[in-house]
Motif scaffolding. Structure first.
Motif, mmCIF file in Angstrom:
data_model
loop_
_atom_site.group_PDB
_atom_site.id
_atom_site.type_symbol
_atom_site.label_atom_id
_atom_site.label_comp_id
_atom_site.label_asym_id
_atom_site.label_seq_id
_atom_site.Cartn_x
_atom_site.Cartn_y
_atom_site.Cartn_z
ATOM 1 N N VAL A 86 -16.570 50.431 31.816
ATOM 2 C CA VAL A 86 -16.633 49.105 32.439
ATOM 3 C C VAL A 86 -15.748 48.135 31.684
ATOM 4 C CG1 VAL A 86 -18.185 47.228 33.120
ATOM 5 C CG2 VAL A 86 -19.025 49.598 33.104
ATOM 6 N N LYS A 87 -14.916 47.421 32.427
ATOM 7 C CA LYS A 87 -14.029 46.436 31.812
ATOM 8 C C LYS A 87 -14.855 45.308 31.216
ATOM 9 C CE LYS A 87 -9.835 43.819 32.885
ATOM 10 N NZ LYS A 87 -8.875 43.511 33.962
ATOM 11 N N GLU A 141 -14.580 45.594 37.069
ATOM 12 C CA GLU A 141 -13.753 46.776 37.258
ATOM 13 C C GLU A 141 -14.299 47.932 36.423
ATOM 14 O OE1 GLU A 141 -9.101 47.429 37.452
ATOM 15 O OE2 GLU A 141 -9.785 47.280 35.366
ATOM 16 N N VAL A 142 -14.270 49.107 37.013
ATOM 17 C CA VAL A 142 -14.663 50.339 36.333
ATOM 18 C C VAL A 142 -13.515 51.327 36.518
ATOM 19 C CG1 VAL A 142 -16.286 52.267 36.289
ATOM 20 C CG2 VAL A 142 -17.132 49.956 36.737
ATOM 21 N N TYR A 184 -12.552 48.446 27.644
ATOM 22 C CA TYR A 184 -13.603 49.032 28.461
ATOM 23 C C TYR A 184 -14.629 49.683 27.543
ATOM 24 C CZ TYR A 184 -10.231 48.684 32.313
ATOM 25 O OH TYR A 184 -9.336 48.223 33.249
ATOM 26 N N VAL A 185 -15.877 49.744 28.006
ATOM 27 C CA VAL A 185 -16.948 50.432 27.280
ATOM 28 C C VAL A 185 -17.549 51.459 28.227
ATOM 29 C CG1 VAL A 185 -19.209 50.159 26.172
ATOM 30 C CG2 VAL A 185 -17.430 48.460 25.782
ATOM 31 N N THR A 186 -17.769 52.673 27.722
ATOM 32 C CA THR A 186 -18.303 53.719 28.587
ATOM 33 C C THR A 186 -19.662 53.332 29.145
ATOM 34 O OG1 THR A 186 -19.206 54.893 26.673
ATOM 35 C CG2 THR A 186 -17.064 55.628 27.503
ATOM 36 N N GLU A 187 -19.879 53.719 30.373
ATOM 37 C CA GLU A 187 -21.126 53.443 31.082
ATOM 38 C C GLU A 187 -21.970 54.709 30.986
ATOM 39 O OE1 GLU A 187 -24.128 52.915 33.308
ATOM 40 O OE2 GLU A 187 -22.743 54.167 34.410
ATOM 41 N N THR A 210 -15.236 53.664 23.632
ATOM 42 C CA THR A 210 -14.456 52.494 24.003
ATOM 43 C C THR A 210 -13.081 52.961 24.447
ATOM 44 O OG1 THR A 210 -13.695 52.184 21.730
ATOM 45 C CG2 THR A 210 -15.661 50.949 22.413
ATOM 46 N N ILE A 211 -12.505 52.197 25.350
ATOM 47 C CA ILE A 211 -11.188 52.530 25.881
ATOM 48 C C ILE A 211 -10.375 51.250 25.964
ATOM 49 C CG2 ILE A 211 -9.934 53.439 27.879
ATOM 50 C CD1 ILE A 211 -12.605 55.005 28.500
ATOM 51 N N GLN A 212 -9.138 51.335 25.537
ATOM 52 C CA GLN A 212 -8.156 50.283 25.780
ATOM 53 C C GLN A 212 -7.193 50.866 26.790
ATOM 54 O OE1 GLN A 212 -6.620 49.631 21.841
ATOM 55 N NE2 GLN A 212 -7.902 47.837 21.565
#
Length: 191
Positions: A189-190, A151-152, A26-29, A57-59
Motif C-alpha cells: 500500500v502506498k 494505490e496498491v 509502500y508497505v506490504t499488506e 517495504t518497497i520503494q
C-alpha cells in the motif's frame, strides 16, 4: 504581461521533466502478502509450505523504472499443515529457526516489460547465508483500492533455487533433489 495557455503548459511540462523522479514508499499488506515454497517429494508429489508472517517495504518509481524491496519472513511461522513436518523444518537440520529467525530478501534492481515489473534481482538470506536470486513476475499490477482508498501495487513472483546454497541439505538424493520453487505474492500500500 499575459502568458498564453500553451506557453504555461510548455513551462509546466519542462518543469515536470526537469524535476527528478521520486520513488513512492509502500508497505506490504499482510492479508495479501505470502511467501511459500514447493519441493518434490520422492517424485510422487510436491510438498508445499507457507510462511504465515512476513513484512516489508518497497520503494517504487514506475516512471524511472526503479525500485527497492525489503521483505522479512519469520522462519518459525512456516506451515505445511502437518505439525511433525513443521517441527522438522524448523529444526537445526533444516531452517534452524531458533538460531536464524529471519529469512530476508532485498531486491534492488527492477526489470520491466513495458510499464509492468517483470522481475526483481536481489539477495536472499537464509540461515545467515546470502545468495543472488531473480524473482520473475507472473502477474503485476497497480490499482486504486476501493477499500483502502490508496494505490496498491503487487504481483506474484517465482524463482527456482538450489537449496544447498543455504545449507538446506537434509534428504538430498534420498527424499528429494536440490531444486526448490519459491513463490512470493506481494501487495503493498502506498504511504
Amino acid at each position: 504581461m499575459r502568458r498564453s495557455l500553451p506557453a504555461l503548459a510548455a513551462v509546466a511540462a519542462l518543469a515536470a521533466v526537469a524535476l527528478p523522479a521520486q520513488a513512492s514508499n509502500y508497505v506490504t499488506e499482510p492479508t495479501h502478502t505470502a511467501a511459500m515454497f514447493e519441493i518434490d517429494h520422492f517424485g510422487a508429489g510436491v510438498n508445499r509450505v507457507r510462511f504465515d508472517k512476513e513484512e516489508g517495504t518497497i520503494q517504487f518509481d514506475p516512471a524511472a523504472k526503479t525500485g527497492r524491496v525489503e521483505l522479512s519472513i519469520d522462519a518459525a511461522s512456516l506451515s505445511s499443515g502437518v505439525a511433525p513436518f513443521d517441527r522438522h523444518l524448523k529444526s537445526a537440520e533444516m531452517f534452524d529457526a531458533e538460531k536464524h529467525p529471519t529469512i530476508k530478501f532485498v531486491g534492488d534492481k527492477f526489470h520491466f516489460d513495458g510499464s509492468k515489473v517483470s522481475a526483481v534481482d536481489g539477495q536472499l538470506t537464509i540461515k545467515g547465508k546470502t545468495h543472488p536470486v531473480t524473482l520473475k513476475a507472473t502477474k503485476f499490477a497497480c490499482y486504486q483500492s476501493p477499500m483502502l482508498k490508496r494505490e496498491v501495487c503487487g504481483g506474484n513472483f517465482e524463482a527456482t533455487v538450489d537449496r544447498t546454497q543455504w545449507g538446506l541439505d537434509y534428504g538430498l538424493g534420498m527424499v528429494t533433489g536440490k531444486d526448490v520453487k519459491l513463490i512470493a505474492t506481494v501487495e503493498a500500500v502506498k504511504q
